[in-house]
Structures are given as C-alpha cells and as structure tokens.
Write a protein that holds these residues in place. Structure first.
Motif, PDB file in Angstrom:
ATOM      1  N   UNK A  78      14.748  13.599  -8.376  1.00 35.92           N
ATOM      2  CA  UNK A  78      15.737  14.324  -7.577  1.00 35.92           C
ATOM      3  C   UNK A  78      15.165  14.677  -6.201  1.00 35.92           C
ATOM      4  N   UNK A  79      13.904  15.130  -6.180  1.00 34.68           N
ATOM      5  CA  UNK A  79      13.249  15.506  -4.921  1.00 34.68           C
ATOM      6  C   UNK A  79      13.112  14.295  -4.001  1.00 34.68           C
ATOM      7  N   UNK A  80      12.621  13.179  -4.543  1.00 34.55           N
ATOM      8  CA  UNK A  80      12.437  11.975  -3.721  1.00 34.55           C
ATOM      9  C   UNK A  80      13.768  11.434  -3.218  1.00 34.55           C
ATOM     10  N   UNK A  81      14.772  11.457  -4.064  1.00 25.65           N
ATOM     11  CA  UNK A  81      16.091  10.938  -3.683  1.00 25.65           C
ATOM     12  C   UNK A  81      16.696  11.742  -2.552  1.00 25.65           C
ATOM     13  N   UNK A  82      16.359  13.046  -2.494  1.00 33.95           N
ATOM     14  CA  UNK A  82      16.944  13.917  -1.481  1.00 33.95           C
ATOM     15  C   UNK A  82      16.133  13.934  -0.190  1.00 33.95           C
ATOM     16  N   UNK A  83      14.789  13.923  -0.316  1.00 29.90           N
ATOM     17  CA  UNK A  83      13.952  14.121   0.863  1.00 29.90           C
ATOM     18  C   UNK A  83      13.155  12.886   1.290  1.00 29.90           C
ATOM     19  N   UNK A  84      12.976  11.905   0.389  1.00 25.72           N
ATOM     20  CA  UNK A  84      12.202  10.703   0.712  1.00 25.72           C
ATOM     21  C   UNK A  84      12.964   9.483   0.220  1.00 25.72           C
ATOM     22  N   UNK A 106       0.811  -1.208   0.000  1.00 28.29           N
ATOM     23  CA  UNK A 106       0.000   0.000   0.000  1.00 28.29           C
ATOM     24  C   UNK A 106       0.848   1.263   0.000  1.00 28.29           C
ATOM     25  N   UNK A 107       1.936   1.276   0.778  1.00 21.97           N
ATOM     26  CA  UNK A 107       2.742   2.497   0.879  1.00 21.97           C
ATOM     27  C   UNK A 107       3.402   2.851  -0.448  1.00 21.97           C
ATOM     28  N   UNK A 108       3.923   1.838  -1.157  1.00 22.96           N
ATOM     29  CA  UNK A 108       4.540   2.126  -2.454  1.00 22.96           C
ATOM     30  C   UNK A 108       3.488   2.501  -3.495  1.00 22.96           C
TER      31      UNK A 108
END
Length: 206
Positions: free
Chosen positions: A95-101, A40-42
């Motif tokens: 880029x955003x996910x790799x840095x913050x999530x 569910x989370x993915x």
C-alpha cells in the motif's frame, strides 16, 4: 573472558550478512534473487522492502512466540501465525509503495506480494528461536540484529548479482547457455565466493 554483549551482537550481524547469508549460504529467497536482480534499482528496492518486512516481522513475531505461543504450548502454530503476520505486513508495504513510490511498485510487479511467501523472511523469524534468542529482553535485541543482518545480507547478494547480470548482458555467451542456464551458473559462482567468509566471524572474535 566472557564475550561482551556488544561483541556478540556484532558477530551475529556479520554472520547473518556474510557466513550465514540467507540467499548464498542457506539458499532461501531464491525466487526474488533470480527474478528481481536484472536491474540494480529494482534489486535495491526489493531488498529495502525485504529488510523492512524482516525487521517488523521479527518485532511482532518475537513477543507472540515468547509471551503467547510458548507459555500456552502452542508452538505447533508458529509457522501459520508467522505467515499470517508476514502477509499482513507485506500488504502494508504494498500500500505504501503503491501510494508513494509508484515507479518502484510497478517495477517490482508480482514479486512484491511474493514477499509473503519469501522463505527468507519466514526463515529469519523462525531461526531467531532456533538459534536460542529467547531470553527477555536480550533475546529480542539479538533477534532484531539477526534480522537486520539477514536483510543486509539479502541486499548484498541482490546488488552483487545485479552487477554480475549486467555484465552478462554485454558478454558473448554461447547459445546453449543463454538465459536461465548462465544465470544459474553465475549464481553458483557468486555463492561459492561467499565460502571465503567461512570462519571469518570466529576469527575476528576468537
């Protein structure tokens, strides 16, 4: 009586979520639907990324089509231009996910860059014009609402199927149906269930 613009927008939103669901009715975006719906989370994470890309892609491609391609008779470049825009936006999301999530970034794995080739994202940007949402500025609002509905419909399908696959894992499935076969059968049943929404939007706003 002429249908008000608010009613029209609501009907576009509901149609995109239910009756014209990209995955379950138009069979677009099947790859992430089958690949990222195990948990569910993915499923929610991928859906959120797709919604974001759909909205931003529509916001960028709509003016490109209306003010650049169409006036200069360059409509034949639509698919190429839209894919390039979507690819750039997906790189931004990555880029955003790799840095913050980081955890979500790792969980999505190869399916995150595959948003670039997700035909649901490309489909919504093209269908906005196929559906005639080209007037200025109302067509832009219609396109954004249609993209939001398409993204929410994508999330609805992903979440529902993640729940179904969770139940399958704890069920006694015949050996001949284990794995991909039972997954495809389950996806077909979920898709059939959405046929019940056919005519719902027309009935609500008739």
């Amino acid at each position: 009586m002429e249908v008000s613009w608010v009613t029209n927008l609501v009907s576009i939103l509901l149609a995109a979520i239910l009756t014209n669901n990209f995955i379950l009715s138009q069979f677009l975006g099947i790859c992430p639907f089958l690949g990222v719906s195990k948990k569910l989370d993915t499923a929610v994470g991928m859906s959120a990324a797709v919604i974001f890309v759909m909205l931003i892609a529509t916001a960028v491609t709509w003016p490109i089509q209306v003010f650049l391609l169409t006036p200069n008779d360059l409509d034949y470049l639509q698919t190429i231009v839209f894919i390039l825009v979507i690819a750039a936006l997906v790189q931004f999301v990555e880029i955003i996910l790799k840095k913050y999530m980081v955890s979500l970034y790792k969980a999505l794995g190869v399916y995150l860059p595959l948003i670039t080739t997700n035909c649901a994202v490309l489909g919504v940007t093209i269908l906005n014009f196929t559906n005639g949402y080209t007037s200025v500025p109302y067509g832009f609002v219609q396109s954004m609402v249609n993209s939001l509905g398409g993204g929410l419909g994508f999330m609805l399908a992903m979440v529902l199927f993640a729940g179904v696959r969770g139940r399958i894992e704890h069920s006694d499935i015949p050996k001949s149906l284990q794995g991909l076969p039972i997954t495809l059968v389950s996806a077909s049943l979920v898709s059939i269930s959405f046929l019940g929404f056919q005519g719902l939007v027309d009935g609500l706003f008739a």
